[in-house]
Scaffold this motif. Structure first.
Motif, PDB file in Angstrom:
ATOM      1  N   LEU A  64       0.955  -1.202  -0.042  1.00 58.95           N
ATOM      2  CA  LEU A  64      -0.090  -0.162   0.068  1.00 58.95           C
ATOM      3  C   LEU A  64       0.952   1.304   0.147  1.00 58.95           C
ATOM      4  CD1 LEU A  64      -2.868  -0.144   2.470  1.00 58.95           C
ATOM      5  CD2 LEU A  64      -3.295   0.450   0.142  1.00 58.95           C
ATOM      6  N   PHE A  65       2.030   1.123   0.840  1.00 57.00           N
ATOM      7  CA  PHE A  65       2.825   2.423   0.724  1.00 57.00           C
ATOM      8  C   PHE A  65       3.279   2.686  -0.445  1.00 57.00           C
ATOM      9  CE2 PHE A  65       6.377   4.190   3.816  1.00 57.00           C
ATOM     10  CZ  PHE A  65       6.173   5.403   3.349  1.00 57.00           C
ATOM     11  N   ILE A  66       3.906   1.719  -1.186  1.00 53.29           N
ATOM     12  CA  ILE A  66       4.415   1.590  -2.706  1.00 53.29           C
ATOM     13  C   ILE A  66       3.325   2.112  -3.761  1.00 53.29           C
ATOM     14  CG2 ILE A  66       5.145   0.459  -4.678  1.00 53.29           C
ATOM     15  CD1 ILE A  66       6.550  -1.515  -2.508  1.00 53.29           C
ATOM     16  N   SER A  67       2.329   1.651  -3.541  1.00 52.50           N
ATOM     17  CA  SER A  67       1.048   2.055  -4.509  1.00 52.50           C
ATOM     18  C   SER A  67       0.725   3.711  -4.128  1.00 52.50           C
ATOM     19  CB  SER A  67       0.054   1.259  -4.531  1.00 52.50           C
ATOM     20  OG  SER A  67      -0.448   1.191  -3.286  1.00 52.50           O
ATOM     21  N   ALA A  68       0.780   4.001  -2.959  1.00 49.26           N
ATOM     22  CA  ALA A  68       0.157   5.319  -2.826  1.00 49.26           C
ATOM     23  C   ALA A  68       1.293   6.230  -3.128  1.00 49.26           C
ATOM     24  CB  ALA A  68       0.209   5.444  -1.048  1.00 49.26           C
ATOM     25  N   LEU A  69       2.600   5.969  -2.928  1.00 50.80           N
ATOM     26  CA  LEU A  69       3.642   6.727  -3.330  1.00 50.80           C
ATOM     27  C   LEU A  69       3.610   6.959  -4.870  1.00 50.80           C
ATOM     28  CD1 LEU A  69       6.828   5.523  -1.199  1.00 50.80           C
ATOM     29  CD2 LEU A  69       5.758   7.785  -1.322  1.00 50.80           C
ATOM     30  N   GLN A  70       3.507   5.852  -5.616  1.00 48.37           N
ATOM     31  CA  GLN A  70       3.426   5.918  -6.948  1.00 48.37           C
ATOM     32  C   GLN A  70       2.245   6.500  -7.540  1.00 48.37           C
ATOM     33  OE1 GLN A  70       3.015   1.471  -7.674  1.00 48.37           O
ATOM     34  NE2 GLN A  70       5.384   1.519  -8.245  1.00 48.37           N
ATOM     35  N   GLN A  71       1.140   6.649  -6.876  1.00 47.36           N
ATOM     36  CA  GLN A  71       0.107   7.376  -7.225  1.00 47.36           C
ATOM     37  C   GLN A  71      -0.176   8.913  -7.063  1.00 47.36           C
ATOM     38  OE1 GLN A  71      -3.588   5.249  -6.144  1.00 47.36           O
ATOM     39  NE2 GLN A  71      -2.406   3.407  -7.299  1.00 47.36           N
ATOM     40  N   LEU A  89      15.056   2.963   7.537  1.00 45.60           N
ATOM     41  CA  LEU A  89      14.653   2.610   6.157  1.00 45.60           C
ATOM     42  C   LEU A  89      15.379   1.218   5.749  1.00 45.60           C
ATOM     43  CD1 LEU A  89      14.231   5.812   3.996  1.00 45.60           C
ATOM     44  CD2 LEU A  89      12.362   4.705   5.446  1.00 45.60           C
ATOM     45  N   SER A  90      16.238   1.018   6.475  1.00 41.96           N
ATOM     46  CA  SER A  90      17.260  -0.369   6.278  1.00 41.96           C
ATOM     47  C   SER A  90      16.464  -1.646   6.173  1.00 41.96           C
ATOM     48  CB  SER A  90      18.428  -0.454   7.392  1.00 41.96           C
ATOM     49  OG  SER A  90      18.011  -0.694   8.688  1.00 41.96           O
ATOM     50  N   ARG A  91      15.222  -1.637   6.886  1.00 46.28           N
ATOM     51  CA  ARG A  91      14.593  -2.812   6.722  1.00 46.28           C
ATOM     52  C   ARG A  91      13.600  -2.909   5.408  1.00 46.28           C
ATOM     53  NH1 ARG A  91      12.139  -5.657  12.076  1.00 46.28           N
ATOM     54  NH2 ARG A  91      11.440  -7.796  10.724  1.00 46.28           N
ATOM     55  N   PHE A  92      13.222  -1.881   4.727  1.00 49.71           N
ATOM     56  CA  PHE A  92      12.482  -1.935   3.708  1.00 49.71           C
ATOM     57  C   PHE A  92      13.130  -2.326   2.303  1.00 49.71           C
ATOM     58  CE2 PHE A  92      10.499   1.911   6.263  1.00 49.71           C
ATOM     59  CZ  PHE A  92       9.447   1.092   6.750  1.00 49.71           C
ATOM     60  N   ASP A  93      12.049  -2.699   1.528  1.00 52.72           N
ATOM     61  CA  ASP A  93      12.616  -3.433   0.107  1.00 52.72           C
ATOM     62  C   ASP A  93      13.387  -2.131  -0.530  1.00 52.72           C
ATOM     63  OD1 ASP A  93      11.613  -5.813   0.760  1.00 52.72           O
ATOM     64  OD2 ASP A  93       9.977  -5.687  -0.677  1.00 52.72           O
ATOM     65  N   ARG A  94      14.151  -2.279  -1.479  1.00 45.10           N
ATOM     66  CA  ARG A  94      14.898  -1.486  -2.222  1.00 45.10           C
ATOM     67  C   ARG A  94      13.899  -0.753  -3.222  1.00 45.10           C
ATOM     68  NH1 ARG A  94      19.201   1.131  -1.278  1.00 45.10           N
ATOM     69  NH2 ARG A  94      18.262   2.900  -2.621  1.00 45.10           N
ATOM     70  N   LYS A  95      12.961  -1.183  -3.553  1.00 43.54           N
ATOM     71  CA  LYS A  95      12.001  -0.625  -4.514  1.00 43.54           C
ATOM     72  C   LYS A  95      11.215   0.650  -3.803  1.00 43.54           C
ATOM     73  CE  LYS A  95       7.964  -1.400  -7.226  1.00 43.54           C
ATOM     74  NZ  LYS A  95       6.792  -2.425  -7.416  1.00 43.54           N
ATOM     75  N   LEU A  96      10.803   0.092  -2.446  1.00 41.26           N
ATOM     76  CA  LEU A  96      10.218   1.123  -1.721  1.00 41.26           C
ATOM     77  C   LEU A  96      11.149   2.379  -1.333  1.00 41.26           C
ATOM     78  CD1 LEU A  96       7.572   2.269   0.023  1.00 41.26           C
ATOM     79  CD2 LEU A  96       8.250   0.521   1.704  1.00 41.26           C
ATOM     80  N   SER A 102      13.419   9.038  -4.431  1.00 43.35           N
ATOM     81  CA  SER A 102      12.994  10.229  -5.506  1.00 43.35           C
ATOM     82  C   SER A 102      11.935  10.928  -5.129  1.00 43.35           C
ATOM     83  CB  SER A 102      12.721   9.352  -6.709  1.00 43.35           C
ATOM     84  OG  SER A 102      11.692   8.397  -6.430  1.00 43.35           O
ATOM     85  N   ALA A 103      11.067  10.545  -4.212  1.00 42.97           N
ATOM     86  CA  ALA A 103       9.681  11.607  -3.921  1.00 42.97           C
ATOM     87  C   ALA A 103      10.289  12.602  -3.010  1.00 42.97           C
ATOM     88  CB  ALA A 103       8.771  10.871  -3.028  1.00 42.97           C
ATOM     89  N   GLN A 104      11.276  12.315  -2.464  1.00 40.75           N
ATOM     90  CA  GLN A 104      12.025  13.432  -1.394  1.00 40.75           C
ATOM     91  C   GLN A 104      12.909  14.400  -2.263  1.00 40.75           C
ATOM     92  OE1 GLN A 104      12.552  11.137   2.936  1.00 40.75           O
ATOM     93  NE2 GLN A 104      14.352  11.006   1.892  1.00 40.75           N
ATOM     94  N   LYS A 105      13.665  13.822  -3.382  1.00 38.63           N
ATOM     95  CA  LYS A 105      14.279  14.513  -4.251  1.00 38.63           C
ATOM     96  C   LYS A 105      13.295  15.716  -4.876  1.00 38.63           C
ATOM     97  CE  LYS A 105      18.097  13.459  -7.021  1.00 38.63           C
ATOM     98  NZ  LYS A 105      18.662  12.492  -7.698  1.00 38.63           N
TER      99      LYS A 105
END
Ligand code: IPE
Ligand code: MG
Length: 236
Positions: A64-71, A89-96, A102-105
């Motif tokens: 859900l976090f991934i799709s919310a970011l994408q959308q 963030l070290s425990r999160f998947d690379r994709k997330l 990129s969103a922060q940037k």
């Protein structure tokens, strides 16, 4: 943000339905805060303790976090919102992690609402990582450290301390959220479940906040004299 599971249970739906509805509540709350001129909104989305949930629910929350970011990121950017994530963030998947970075940037230079999402976050973890960073940067210095030296190393850095803390879902706990920063924050607890939290619910919280007197350790009389002086100066 608490109460997604109970919201779903009351409707005989799976917990995931509550989380989906919770994302909608996030979207609405971000918009309302921006409209109300709130400077900074920090959402506790996933605590370091939430990994203890069933594996299936954890992966769903990540999805859900991934799709919310994408959308949503493009829309946040269009609205001038500065988006940040705090937590380990070290425990999160690379994709997330890539999406977050990129969103922060993309939104870093935006001057509107500062929207921070706390993910795999814990207040104690935050204080400890700040102490460790301070120790690294001031390793040779044996003199006692000050609050001012520690503060820039906390995840919220030099952002103003929160004025208002809202917890939905009826529980009256801080649950390891921004422990350092909440020292003087006004606490507001509501039985409203997070998926039902809307503009009206937010306005109720703001109204409650406005009725409070923030003394920061001073007496009530001192505060009213200070307010009168500020009013006079402001009106002058
Ligand atoms: C909060 O709702 C959402 C997250 C922690 C991501 P809950 O999932 O804790 O909902 P309840 O407490 O079971 O109702
Ligand atoms: Mg809960």
């Amino acid at each position: 943000m608490d109460g997604n599971g109970r919201w779903a249970k009351r409707r005989f739906l799976p917990r995931v339905a509550g989380h989906h509805k919770g994302v909608e509540a996030v979207r609405n709350t971000v918009r309302t805060c921006a409209e109300r001129g709130v400077t900074a909104l920090t959402l506790f989305a996933f605590s370091s303790e939430n990994w203890r949930r069933p594996q299936e629910e954890v992966s769903l929350l990540m999805q859900l976090f991934i799709s919310a970011l994408q959308q949503e990121v493009e829309r946040l950017h269009q609205s001038g919102i500065c988006f940040r994530v705090i937590g380990d963030l070290s425990r999160f998947d690379r994709k997330l992690v890539d999406l977050i970075e990129s969103a922060q940037k993309l939104t870093a230079a935006n001057t509107g609402l500062i929207l921070t999402v706390a993910a795999n976050y814990g207040g104690r973890w935050d204080i400890l990582q700040a102490v460790n960073k301070l120790r690294q940067s001031n390793g040779g210095d044996n003199s006692p450290w000050t609050e001012e030296q520690l503060m820039p190393h906390l995840s919220m850095g030099n952002l103003p301390e929160p004025d208002l803390f809202i917890r939905t879902g009826g529980e009256q706990r801080i649950s390891n959220f921004l422990l350092w920063q909440l020292a003087y924050t006004e606490l507001y607890f509501t039985d409203t479940l997070w998926p039902d939290f809307d503009a009206q619910a937010l306005d109720l919280a703001i109204t409650s906040y406005r009725k409070r007197e923030r003394r920061f350790g001073r007496t009530s009389e001192q505060v009213s004299v200070a307010t009168e002086t500020t009013d006079r100066t402001a009106n002058a």
